[in-house]
Motif scaffolding. Structure first.
Motif, PDB file in Angstrom:
ATOM      1  N   PHE A  22       0.784  -1.230   0.000  1.00 63.49           N
ATOM      2  CA  PHE A  22       0.000   0.000   0.000  1.00 63.49           C
ATOM      3  C   PHE A  22       0.823   1.291   0.000  1.00 63.49           C
ATOM      4  CE2 PHE A  22      -2.747  -3.219   2.093  1.00 63.49           C
ATOM      5  CZ  PHE A  22      -3.751  -3.248   1.135  1.00 63.49           C
ATOM      6  N   SER A  23       2.115   1.191   0.306  1.00 58.30           N
ATOM      7  CA  SER A  23       2.924   2.413   0.383  1.00 58.30           C
ATOM      8  C   SER A  23       3.349   2.904  -1.004  1.00 58.30           C
ATOM      9  CB  SER A  23       4.184   2.157   1.233  1.00 58.30           C
ATOM     10  OG  SER A  23       3.837   1.898   2.570  1.00 58.30           O
ATOM     11  N   LYS A  24       3.417   4.236  -1.143  1.00 57.49           N
ATOM     12  CA  LYS A  24       3.860   4.866  -2.391  1.00 57.49           C
ATOM     13  C   LYS A  24       5.196   5.582  -2.210  1.00 57.49           C
ATOM     14  CE  LYS A  24      -0.019   3.673  -4.338  1.00 57.49           C
ATOM     15  NZ  LYS A  24      -0.054   2.567  -5.327  1.00 57.49           N
ATOM     16  N   ASP A  25       5.474   5.973  -0.966  1.00 59.84           N
ATOM     17  CA  ASP A  25       6.691   6.717  -0.677  1.00 59.84           C
ATOM     18  C   ASP A  25       7.914   5.809  -0.791  1.00 59.84           C
ATOM     19  OD1 ASP A  25       7.815   9.349   0.721  1.00 59.84           O
ATOM     20  OD2 ASP A  25       8.778   7.599   1.644  1.00 59.84           O
ATOM     21  N   VAL A  26       8.913   6.241  -1.530  1.00 61.57           N
ATOM     22  CA  VAL A  26      10.084   5.413  -1.794  1.00 61.57           C
ATOM     23  C   VAL A  26      10.848   5.093  -0.516  1.00 61.57           C
ATOM     24  CG1 VAL A  26      11.537   7.417  -2.287  1.00 61.57           C
ATOM     25  CG2 VAL A  26      12.142   5.168  -3.221  1.00 61.57           C
ATOM     26  N   GLU A  30      11.463   1.363   1.210  1.00 61.03           N
ATOM     27  CA  GLU A  30      12.789   0.889   1.601  1.00 61.03           C
ATOM     28  C   GLU A  30      12.765   0.341   3.028  1.00 61.03           C
ATOM     29  OE1 GLU A  30      17.303   2.662   2.245  1.00 61.03           O
ATOM     30  OE2 GLU A  30      15.885   3.724   0.930  1.00 61.03           O
ATOM     31  N   ARG A  31      12.059   1.038   3.925  1.00 62.44           N
ATOM     32  CA  ARG A  31      11.977   0.578   5.318  1.00 62.44           C
ATOM     33  C   ARG A  31      11.232  -0.749   5.417  1.00 62.44           C
ATOM     34  NH1 ARG A  31      10.539   6.155   5.761  1.00 62.44           N
ATOM     35  NH2 ARG A  31      12.280   7.409   6.576  1.00 62.44           N
ATOM     36  N   TYR A  32      10.141  -0.901   4.648  1.00 61.93           N
ATOM     37  CA  TYR A  32       9.392  -2.159   4.686  1.00 61.93           C
ATOM     38  C   TYR A  32      10.201  -3.306   4.090  1.00 61.93           C
ATOM     39  CZ  TYR A  32       5.191   0.307   6.181  1.00 61.93           C
ATOM     40  OH  TYR A  32       4.282   1.027   6.910  1.00 61.93           O
ATOM     41  N   GLU A  33      11.023  -3.009   3.109  1.00 65.92           N
ATOM     42  CA  GLU A  33      11.905  -4.045   2.563  1.00 65.92           C
ATOM     43  C   GLU A  33      12.936  -4.473   3.609  1.00 65.92           C
ATOM     44  OE1 GLU A  33      13.370  -2.188  -0.955  1.00 65.92           O
ATOM     45  OE2 GLU A  33      11.788  -3.029  -2.230  1.00 65.92           O
ATOM     46  N   GLU A  34      13.391  -3.526   4.425  1.00 66.00           N
ATOM     47  CA  GLU A  34      14.323  -3.854   5.505  1.00 66.00           C
ATOM     48  C   GLU A  34      13.643  -4.743   6.546  1.00 66.00           C
ATOM     49  OE1 GLU A  34      15.845  -0.237   7.093  1.00 66.00           O
ATOM     50  OE2 GLU A  34      17.079   0.219   5.342  1.00 66.00           O
ATOM     51  N   LEU A  60       7.442 -13.556  -2.917  1.00 65.34           N
ATOM     52  CA  LEU A  60       6.351 -14.028  -3.771  1.00 65.34           C
ATOM     53  C   LEU A  60       4.986 -13.601  -3.239  1.00 65.34           C
ATOM     54  CD1 LEU A  60       7.558 -17.673  -4.528  1.00 65.34           C
ATOM     55  CD2 LEU A  60       7.568 -15.722  -6.093  1.00 65.34           C
ATOM     56  N   GLU A  61       4.929 -13.271  -1.959  1.00 65.19           N
ATOM     57  CA  GLU A  61       3.668 -12.880  -1.341  1.00 65.19           C
ATOM     58  C   GLU A  61       3.351 -11.428  -1.685  1.00 65.19           C
ATOM     59  OE1 GLU A  61       1.656 -15.012   0.703  1.00 65.19           O
ATOM     60  OE2 GLU A  61       2.972 -16.396  -0.343  1.00 65.19           O
ATOM     61  N   LYS A  62       2.118 -11.209  -2.129  1.00 63.69           N
ATOM     62  CA  LYS A  62       1.690  -9.871  -2.514  1.00 63.69           C
ATOM     63  C   LYS A  62       0.385  -9.510  -1.797  1.00 63.69           C
ATOM     64  CE  LYS A  62       5.030  -9.744  -5.582  1.00 63.69           C
ATOM     65  NZ  LYS A  62       6.232  -8.922  -5.375  1.00 63.69           N
ATOM     66  N   GLY A  63       0.178  -8.203  -1.587  1.00 63.23           N
ATOM     67  CA  GLY A  63      -1.060  -7.749  -0.991  1.00 63.23           C
ATOM     68  C   GLY A  63      -1.116  -7.975   0.508  1.00 63.23           C
ATOM     69  N   TYR A  64      -2.263  -7.710   1.084  1.00 59.90           N
ATOM     70  CA  TYR A  64      -2.453  -7.848   2.528  1.00 59.90           C
ATOM     71  C   TYR A  64      -2.346  -9.314   2.911  1.00 59.90           C
ATOM     72  CZ  TYR A  64      -4.389  -7.111   7.168  1.00 59.90           C
ATOM     73  OH  TYR A  64      -4.566  -7.057   8.520  1.00 59.90           O
ATOM     74  N   GLN A  65      -1.508  -9.628   3.889  1.00 56.60           N
ATOM     75  CA  GLN A  65      -1.263 -11.020   4.232  1.00 56.60           C
ATOM     76  C   GLN A  65      -2.355 -11.587   5.124  1.00 56.60           C
ATOM     77  OE1 GLN A  65       2.600 -11.835   5.841  1.00 56.60           O
ATOM     78  NE2 GLN A  65       2.451 -13.990   5.296  1.00 56.60           N
ATOM     79  N   THR A  66      -2.830 -12.784   4.761  1.00 57.23           N
ATOM     80  CA  THR A  66      -3.823 -13.500   5.555  1.00 57.23           C
ATOM     81  C   THR A  66      -3.360 -14.949   5.705  1.00 57.23           C
ATOM     82  OG1 THR A  66      -5.122 -14.152   3.619  1.00 57.23           O
ATOM     83  CG2 THR A  66      -5.695 -12.056   4.678  1.00 57.23           C
TER      84      THR A  66
END
Length: 205
Positions: A22-26, A30-34, A60-66
């Motif tokens: 959901f994030s657009k800010d670069v 980067e923080r979520y990838e960390e 491989l997982e995309k979108g909101y995780q359930t």
């Protein structure tokens, strides 16, 4: 039961995946990838799986995780339960697997039983909907719900599938070595309670 390190790693992975979806800010990306990298590092530290392998699974997982849905077929015949022998570890499990998109839980379990055992069945009853981590399964990277569906045998013949090598019906007190990431002995014994008491209510964790 769930290990605390696994719970932390899964929560970090879930937060990172939602953030990346959901994030657009670069800089946020980067923080979520960390965070995703950190969760993979925790998994690798406490398991035999390489960090890069775990990162690949998470990527491989995309979108909101359930939680993922794993359906297992419960078929009784002459007071014995149907099990199949898995080729990947030579251990036994209820026929089943991950639910396919486009099929209902009942349709999924009917398909899995046919593919893994050769038997044709029809839906009878939802016996239990269980949380993987509330039962004595080994640790897994993702969170699973286990769906146990009783089916009635209507035809077919025992025939091994692509993922199975043997098919058999087993007495409650003569169970073979089980594939515990798929089903545990306590779960199998729980299912026999429904055989003894058909009016037993569906269980849900």
């Amino acid at each position: 039961m769930k290990h605390k390190w696994l719970e932390w790693a899964q929560k970090i992975q879930s937060i990172s995946q939602s953030g990346l979806a959901f994030s657009k800010d670069v800089y946020d990306i980067e923080r979520y990838e960390e965070l995703r990298d950190l969760s993979a590092e925790i998994m690798a530290e406490y398991t035999d799986v390489e960090k890069e392998t775990v990162k690949g699974l998470f990527a491989l997982e995309k979108g909101y995780q359930t939680p993922k849905a794993d359906v297992r077929g419960v078929v009784f015949e002459d007071n014995k339960i149907l099990l199949v022998k898995e080729k990947n570890n030579n251990k036994w499990s209820l026929p089943g697997g991950f639910c396919d998109v486009g099929l209902s839980p009942a349709e999924n379990v009917i398909k899995e039983i046919k593919e893994e055992s050769g038997y044709e069945v029809k839906y009878k009853k939802l016996l239990a909907l269980l949380d993987y981590y509330k039962h004595p399964h080994p640790p897994q990277p993702f969170h699973y719900y286990k769906i146990f569906i009783q089916c009635e045998l209507i035809g077919g013949n025992p025939e091994a599938g692509l993922e199975t090598s043997e098919i058999g019906f087993f007495d409650e007190n003569q169970l073979p070595e089980l594939s515990v990431d798929r089903n545990t002995e306590s779960q199998i014994r729980l299912l026999f309670e429904f055989l003894r008491n058909p009016e037993k209510e569906t269980l849900c964790d």
